[in-house]
Design a protein around this motif. Structure first.
Motif, PDB file in Angstrom:
ATOM      1  N   UNK A 134       0.826  -1.214   0.000  1.00  0.00           N
ATOM      2  CA  UNK A 134       0.000   0.000   0.000  1.00  0.00           C
ATOM      3  C   UNK A 134       0.856   1.257   0.000  1.00  0.00           C
ATOM      4  N   UNK A 135       1.910   1.275   0.823  1.00  0.00           N
ATOM      5  CA  UNK A 135       2.780   2.451   0.892  1.00  0.00           C
ATOM      6  C   UNK A 135       3.475   2.716  -0.440  1.00  0.00           C
ATOM      7  N   UNK A 136       4.041   1.667  -1.027  1.00  0.00           N
ATOM      8  CA  UNK A 136       4.801   1.838  -2.270  1.00  0.00           C
ATOM      9  C   UNK A 136       3.886   2.243  -3.420  1.00  0.00           C
ATOM     10  N   UNK A 137       2.741   1.588  -3.543  1.00  0.00           N
ATOM     11  CA  UNK A 137       1.802   1.933  -4.618  1.00  0.00           C
ATOM     12  C   UNK A 137       1.330   3.376  -4.487  1.00  0.00           C
ATOM     13  N   UNK A 138       1.029   3.781  -3.252  1.00  0.00           N
ATOM     14  CA  UNK A 138       0.547   5.145  -3.023  1.00  0.00           C
ATOM     15  C   UNK A 138       1.603   6.184  -3.425  1.00  0.00           C
ATOM     16  N   UNK A 139       2.876   5.914  -3.108  1.00  0.00           N
ATOM     17  CA  UNK A 139       3.934   6.872  -3.432  1.00  0.00           C
ATOM     18  C   UNK A 139       4.191   6.926  -4.932  1.00  0.00           C
ATOM     19  N   UNK A 140       4.176   5.769  -5.596  1.00  0.00           N
ATOM     20  CA  UNK A 140       4.324   5.792  -7.054  1.00  0.00           C
ATOM     21  C   UNK A 140       3.239   6.659  -7.694  1.00  0.00           C
ATOM     22  N   UNK A 141       2.032   6.566  -7.152  1.00  0.00           N
ATOM     23  CA  UNK A 141       0.938   7.377  -7.681  1.00  0.00           C
ATOM     24  C   UNK A 141       1.210   8.862  -7.453  1.00  0.00           C
ATOM     25  N   UNK A 142       1.705   9.200  -6.258  1.00  0.00           N
ATOM     26  CA  UNK A 142       2.011  10.600  -5.959  1.00  0.00           C
ATOM     27  C   UNK A 142       3.161  11.123  -6.828  1.00  0.00           C
ATOM     28  N   UNK A 143       4.024  10.220  -7.274  1.00  0.00           N
ATOM     29  CA  UNK A 143       5.121  10.604  -8.166  1.00  0.00           C
ATOM     30  C   UNK A 143       4.692  10.580  -9.633  1.00  0.00           C
ATOM     31  N   UNK A 144       3.382  10.339  -9.860  1.00  0.00           N
ATOM     32  CA  UNK A 144       2.821  10.253 -11.211  1.00  0.00           C
ATOM     33  C   UNK A 144       3.442   9.132 -12.040  1.00  0.00           C
ATOM     34  N   UNK A 145       3.926   8.106 -11.359  1.00  0.00           N
ATOM     35  CA  UNK A 145       4.418   6.903 -12.040  1.00  0.00           C
ATOM     36  C   UNK A 145       3.288   5.876 -12.004  1.00  0.00           C
ATOM     37  N   UNK A 146       2.268   6.142 -12.834  1.00  0.00           N
ATOM     38  CA  UNK A 146       1.029   5.374 -12.724  1.00  0.00           C
ATOM     39  C   UNK A 146       1.210   3.903 -13.089  1.00  0.00           C
ATOM     40  N   UNK A 147       2.061   3.610 -14.074  1.00  0.00           N
ATOM     41  CA  UNK A 147       2.259   2.209 -14.468  1.00  0.00           C
ATOM     42  C   UNK A 147       2.834   1.396 -13.315  1.00  0.00           C
ATOM     43  N   UNK A 148       3.810   1.974 -12.610  1.00  0.00           N
ATOM     44  CA  UNK A 148       4.403   1.275 -11.463  1.00  0.00           C
ATOM     45  C   UNK A 148       3.405   1.171 -10.318  1.00  0.00           C
ATOM     46  N   UNK A 149       2.602   2.217 -10.131  1.00  0.00           N
ATOM     47  CA  UNK A 149       1.575   2.170  -9.081  1.00  0.00           C
ATOM     48  C   UNK A 149       0.599   1.034  -9.358  1.00  0.00           C
ATOM     49  N   UNK A 150       0.198   0.889 -10.608  1.00  0.00           N
ATOM     50  CA  UNK A 150      -0.742  -0.173 -10.987  1.00  0.00           C
ATOM     51  C   UNK A 150      -0.115  -1.548 -10.771  1.00  0.00           C
ATOM     52  N   UNK A 151       1.131  -1.709 -11.183  1.00  0.00           N
ATOM     53  CA  UNK A 151       1.815  -3.005 -11.037  1.00  0.00           C
ATOM     54  C   UNK A 151       1.900  -3.428  -9.582  1.00  0.00           C
ATOM     55  N   UNK A 152       2.342  -2.504  -8.717  1.00  0.00           N
ATOM     56  CA  UNK A 152       2.498  -2.825  -7.295  1.00  0.00           C
ATOM     57  C   UNK A 152       1.141  -3.059  -6.639  1.00  0.00           C
ATOM     58  N   UNK A 153       0.160  -2.223  -6.958  1.00  0.00           N
ATOM     59  CA  UNK A 153      -1.163  -2.372  -6.342  1.00  0.00           C
ATOM     60  C   UNK A 153      -1.802  -3.700  -6.736  1.00  0.00           C
ATOM     61  N   UNK A 154      -1.673  -4.068  -8.017  1.00  0.00           N
ATOM     62  CA  UNK A 154      -2.244  -5.341  -8.470  1.00  0.00           C
ATOM     63  C   UNK A 154      -1.506  -6.526  -7.848  1.00  0.00           C
ATOM     64  N   UNK A 155      -0.200  -6.391  -7.717  1.00  0.00           N
ATOM     65  CA  UNK A 155       0.583  -7.434  -7.047  1.00  0.00           C
ATOM     66  C   UNK A 155       0.143  -7.568  -5.590  1.00  0.00           C
ATOM     67  N   UNK A 156      -0.093  -6.429  -4.953  1.00  0.00           N
ATOM     68  CA  UNK A 156      -0.540  -6.435  -3.562  1.00  0.00           C
ATOM     69  C   UNK A 156      -1.907  -7.077  -3.400  1.00  0.00           C
ATOM     70  N   UNK A 157      -2.823  -6.737  -4.280  1.00  0.00           N
ATOM     71  CA  UNK A 157      -4.172  -7.317  -4.205  1.00  0.00           C
ATOM     72  C   UNK A 157      -4.121  -8.827  -4.445  1.00  0.00           C
TER      73      UNK A 157
END
Length: 203
Positions: A134-157
């Motif tokens: 959750x922490x890593x996905x949220x920060x990637x999103x705040x850094x506008x690195x949406x592809x990485x945010x999606x990858x980490x969030x989906x991996x987390x789910x």
């Protein structure tokens, strides 16, 4: 099991501190931490006990007393390295991440959250994986690195569903919804928002 008087007092004040923190009575929690800390034996290097120190730092971050958090975090990091406590060091890096995130220094926040996750993966501390995802996905999103945010969030789910836990699924689905919305995939964003609501509703 036999406990000496110091152990009993440590347990008493720690439990009281956790109770006050859970009820957002932060000054009372800090008072309890300080009272309990005097019952810990100091080691040869003079480092403080880490458990109450980490609780204190966590409260400072939660209440945006960031100067106080910054004063104690280097001490906690040095002590965790000295004690060779990998799980405590992971908690230190997590609080560094929290500190930098609150300072809106997202690059340093990400660096520390990644360090936290690396330690937890190496020790197979699966109980803490959801928080790390959750922490890593949220920060990637705040850094506008949406592809990485999606990858980490989906991996987390995927991890959460495999391990039969709903913890953090709401937050991860919200991250996915925001990321997909930024990418213009409104259908998928709506789907993730619905998942987030359904998980929250069923808690």
């Amino acid at each position: 099991e036999h406990f000496n008087d110091s152990t009993v007092m440590i347990i008493h004040w720690n439990n009281l501190a956790e109770f006050y923190r859970a009820n957002e009575k932060y000054q009372m929690a800090l008072f309890a931490i300080n009272r309990g800390s005097k019952y810990y034996k100091k080691n040869a290097k003079g480092f403080p006990a880490l458990s109450p120190l980490m609780l204190k730092i966590s409260i400072f971050n939660e209440t945006n007393q960031l100067d106080s958090a910054a004063r104690y975090l280097p001490i906690a990091e040095e002590a965790a390295i000295f004690y060779k406590g990998s799980q405590m060091l992971a908690k230190v890096y997590n609080e560094w991440g929290n500190y930098y995130e609150r300072k809106k220094d997202f690059a340093n926040a990400l660096q520390n959250y990644l360090k936290t996750f690396d330690i937890r993966k190496s020790s197979n501390d699966k109980a803490e994986f959801p928080n790390a995802y959750a922490n890593i996905a949220r920060i990637y999103l705040k850094l506008n690195q949406t592809a990485k945010a999606i990858t980490i969030a989906e991996e987390g789910i995927a991890f959460l569903q495999k391990n039969f836990t709903a913890d953090y699924q709401t937050e991860l689905n919200n991250v996915l919804a925001d990321a997909y919305e930024k990418e213009g995939n409104f259908k998928q964003a709506h789907k993730n928002l619905k998942h987030a609501f359904d998980v929250y509703k069923d808690k």
